[in-house]
Design a protein around this motif. Structure first.
Motif, mmCIF file in Angstrom:
data_model
loop_
_atom_site.group_PDB
_atom_site.id
_atom_site.type_symbol
_atom_site.label_atom_id
_atom_site.label_comp_id
_atom_site.label_asym_id
_atom_site.label_seq_id
_atom_site.Cartn_x
_atom_site.Cartn_y
_atom_site.Cartn_z
ATOM 1 N N ARG A 28 7.519 5.975 0.956
ATOM 2 C CA ARG A 28 6.528 5.829 2.011
ATOM 3 C C ARG A 28 5.497 6.935 1.919
ATOM 4 O O ARG A 28 5.854 8.108 1.791
ATOM 5 N N ALA A 29 4.257 6.543 1.975
ATOM 6 C CA ALA A 29 3.154 7.515 2.007
ATOM 7 C C ALA A 29 2.935 7.888 3.463
ATOM 8 O O ALA A 29 2.098 7.318 4.149
ATOM 9 N N SER A 30 3.717 8.854 3.916
ATOM 10 C CA SER A 30 3.865 9.098 5.351
ATOM 11 C C SER A 30 2.582 9.493 6.059
ATOM 12 O O SER A 30 2.408 9.182 7.239
ATOM 13 N N THR B 239 -6.925 3.891 2.931
ATOM 14 C CA THR B 239 -6.865 4.519 1.609
ATOM 15 C C THR B 239 -5.637 4.051 0.860
ATOM 16 O O THR B 239 -5.704 3.750 -0.335
ATOM 17 N N PHE B 240 -4.501 3.965 1.544
ATOM 18 C CA PHE B 240 -3.284 3.491 0.884
ATOM 19 C C PHE B 240 -3.518 2.133 0.250
ATOM 20 O O PHE B 240 -3.012 1.852 -0.835
ATOM 21 N N ASN B 241 -4.253 1.302 0.941
ATOM 22 C CA ASN B 241 -4.492 -0.046 0.435
ATOM 23 C C ASN B 241 -5.205 -0.061 -0.908
ATOM 24 O O ASN B 241 -5.185 -1.074 -1.606
ATOM 25 N N SER C 81 7.713 -3.972 -5.100
ATOM 26 C CA SER C 81 6.989 -4.652 -4.033
ATOM 27 C C SER C 81 6.349 -3.608 -3.128
ATOM 28 O O SER C 81 6.699 -2.432 -3.189
ATOM 29 N N ARG C 82 5.409 -4.071 -2.314
ATOM 30 C CA ARG C 82 4.745 -3.144 -1.400
ATOM 31 C C ARG C 82 4.392 -3.864 -0.107
ATOM 32 O O ARG C 82 4.183 -5.079 -0.091
ATOM 33 N N ASP C 83 4.340 -3.076 0.952
ATOM 34 C CA ASP C 83 3.864 -3.555 2.244
ATOM 35 C C ASP C 83 2.784 -2.577 2.679
ATOM 36 O O ASP C 83 3.097 -1.453 3.116
ATOM 37 N N ARG D 61 2.846 -0.973 6.138
ATOM 38 C CA ARG D 61 3.868 0.056 6.345
ATOM 39 C C ARG D 61 3.714 1.223 5.377
ATOM 40 O O ARG D 61 4.527 2.148 5.391
ATOM 41 N N LYS D 62 2.673 1.152 4.543
ATOM 42 C CA LYS D 62 2.398 2.218 3.565
ATOM 43 C C LYS D 62 3.656 2.523 2.751
ATOM 44 O O LYS D 62 3.980 3.687 2.488
#
Length: 122
Positions: A23-25, A31-33, A73-75, A78-79
């Motif tokens: 997780r990129a807390s 930006t995460f996207n 996989s990624r969400d 939820r970063k």
């Protein structure tokens, strides 16, 4: 740097499964996207090798050694990214690192998590 918090490593028997998460807390969601997120692994005396990565739109790349066994996989909301590892083999034993990079940065660059140990042994 944006902290990447990994979890899910451990000891598993050959043929077993594990799921790693990262997780990129503190990343800003927008930006995460844009990040390409990935998992690398490293064994003593060797450099880090790409296991799998995933672009913002879900395009994936896998190392030949894990194709058909691992799923990344990624969400974005939820970063978080995951690495599902099935049919584990002793040669999968390594420290696994989460990675994030902009597309303009070459594979192997960017930011890293602290690493999580995966040990496959009977």
């Amino acid at each position: 740097q944006v902290p990447l918090v990994e979890s899910g490593g451990g000891l598993v028997q050959p043929g077993g499964s594990l799921r790693l998460s990262c997780r990129a807390s503190r990343a800003i969601l927008s930006t995460f996207n844009t990040y390409i997120m990935g998992w690398y692994r490293q064994t003593p005396g060797k450099g880090r090798e790409l296991v799998a990565d995933i672009t913002r739109d879900g395009t994936t790349t896998y190392a030949d050694s894990v194709k058909g066994r691992f799923t990344i996989s990624r969400d974005n909301s939820r970063k978080t990214i995951w690495l599902r590892m099935d049919s584990l083999k002793p040669e999968d034993t390594a420290v696994y690192f989460c990675n994030q990079r902009f597309a303009s940065i070459s594979a192997g660059g960017g930011s890293w998590g602290q690493g999580t140990q995966v040990t496959v042994s009977s």
